[in-house]
Enzyme design. Sequence first.
Site, short mmCIF file in Angstrom:
data_model
loop_
_atom_site.label_atom_id
_atom_site.label_comp_id
_atom_site.label_asym_id
_atom_site.label_seq_id
_atom_site.Cartn_x
_atom_site.Cartn_y
_atom_site.Cartn_z
N LYS A 132 0.86 -1.19 0.00
CA LYS A 132 0.00 0.00 0.00
C LYS A 132 0.90 1.24 0.00
O LYS A 132 2.03 1.15 0.45
CB LYS A 132 -0.89 0.02 1.26
CG LYS A 132 -1.67 -1.26 1.54
CD LYS A 132 -2.89 -1.37 0.68
CE LYS A 132 -3.69 -2.64 1.03
NZ LYS A 132 -4.80 -2.87 0.12
N HIS A 161 -6.87 -13.43 -7.15
CA HIS A 161 -7.65 -12.45 -6.39
C HIS A 161 -9.09 -12.48 -6.89
O HIS A 161 -9.33 -12.66 -8.07
CB HIS A 161 -7.05 -11.05 -6.55
CG HIS A 161 -7.62 -10.08 -5.55
ND1 HIS A 161 -8.86 -9.52 -5.72
CD2 HIS A 161 -7.14 -9.59 -4.38
CE1 HIS A 161 -9.12 -8.72 -4.68
NE2 HIS A 161 -8.10 -8.76 -3.86
#
Length: 467
Positions: A166, A285
């Site tokens: 992130k 994902h």
Amino acid sequence: SVGFKAGVKEYKLTYYTPEYKTKDTDILAAFRVTPQPGVPPEEAGAAVAAESSTGTWTTVWTDGLTSLDRYKGRCYHIEPVPGEKDQYICYVAYPLDLFEEGSVTNMFTSIVGNVFGFKALRALRLEDLRVPPAYIKTFQGPPHGIQVERDKLNKYGRPLLGCTIKPKLGLSAKNYGRAVYECLRGGLDFTKDDENVNSQPFMRWRDRFLFCAEAIFKVQAETGEIKGHYLNATAGTCEEMIKRAVFARELGAPIVMHDYLTGGFTANTSLAHYCRDNGLLLHIHRAMHAVIDRQKNHGIHFRVLAKALRMSGGDHIHSGTVVGKLEGERDITLGFVDLLRDDFIEKDRSRGIYFTQDWVSLPGVLPVASGGIHVWHMPALTEIFGDDSVLQFGGGTLGHPWGNAPGAVANRVALEACVKARNEGRDLASEGNVIIREAAKWSLELSAACEVWKEIRFNFEAVDTLH
């Protein structure tokens, strides 16, 4: 009567067959059906069977040119949903000949392609599928599976640790690679591209791949452990996706990643085949899954999407956390975690498993717990998911007050402490906090992490319950 008689006739006359005995080769589906007012459940269930197999809205003379009895879907059992008004579980059996071998795409196009917009239904949800061994044997499945992955990584007896880098968008490739290096150096096994990191103006894919590969090899040399970064190969075309996977392989990267729902099952299966042929692990994902699976009366339950992924191919898949910020009720989540990992799963309605499923030795998939989890969750995660899982802490690593590497150290220390305590016979559920506090005495990094996240809670009622 002999001969063709035009006109509209009720579906249930042809497609509702309660006397039908299911075959070992049938694909069985459990639908949660909410009929429109005035539509009897038998008609609604038969309509689902018809529209997802051979039927159309009127009688057609070409029906006489084929054997409907051989090819039609059949609604063979209906039961009301306890505690819900006007909801029924309708069981439908499909003959295997309706489906192309080795194509999840075709299976879904048939079973859920058209019928969800059907006017006689207020809502429809596919709750579970029983895929017969005869059909499973036409699929390659996961490129490698759980055991081969452990052997490749030389990591045994504990869950694997990951971290999503992130901020998910906006970093340059070099800074991104730096974050990867720090996390892996601190003790994580994997770092991860976020699902929406593909190839944007601020960071093109080739630059990211190069800097991440540099980070991986530097850390491996320093730690003596095998490391990986999930390089997201998802792209706008299948050709571009494979091109990225080829580049990852040429760099010597151990694992690539794909967004299987937004990318599509055809692309995913192609990538899974490439990965097996070239020794790459494949991380999956599930971006977009909640669009499909979140409403409890309409859509497709995630356990079906998970089964489909195991057939299409993937070595890891995100599967909810039970304890973090994202949806996931414990028993239901454990139900599809077993469906991902185990070879044979018994029917168990208390965990939402409608059919006994035999995977006939198709490799298993590692469930990935990710989303809003931190060191205080480690005992619960270790207990719930067991060794064959990947625990991913994004903010729970990078949010550490001292930086990324100490955040990774904190997670690794917490995990090792939990595994050691479990192996000594301690109860992680009741002693979890004590185990973490004891470990924190020996690790300043863990101690700091414990302090930061001691008050964080994501307390909401689960949306997806069994009733």
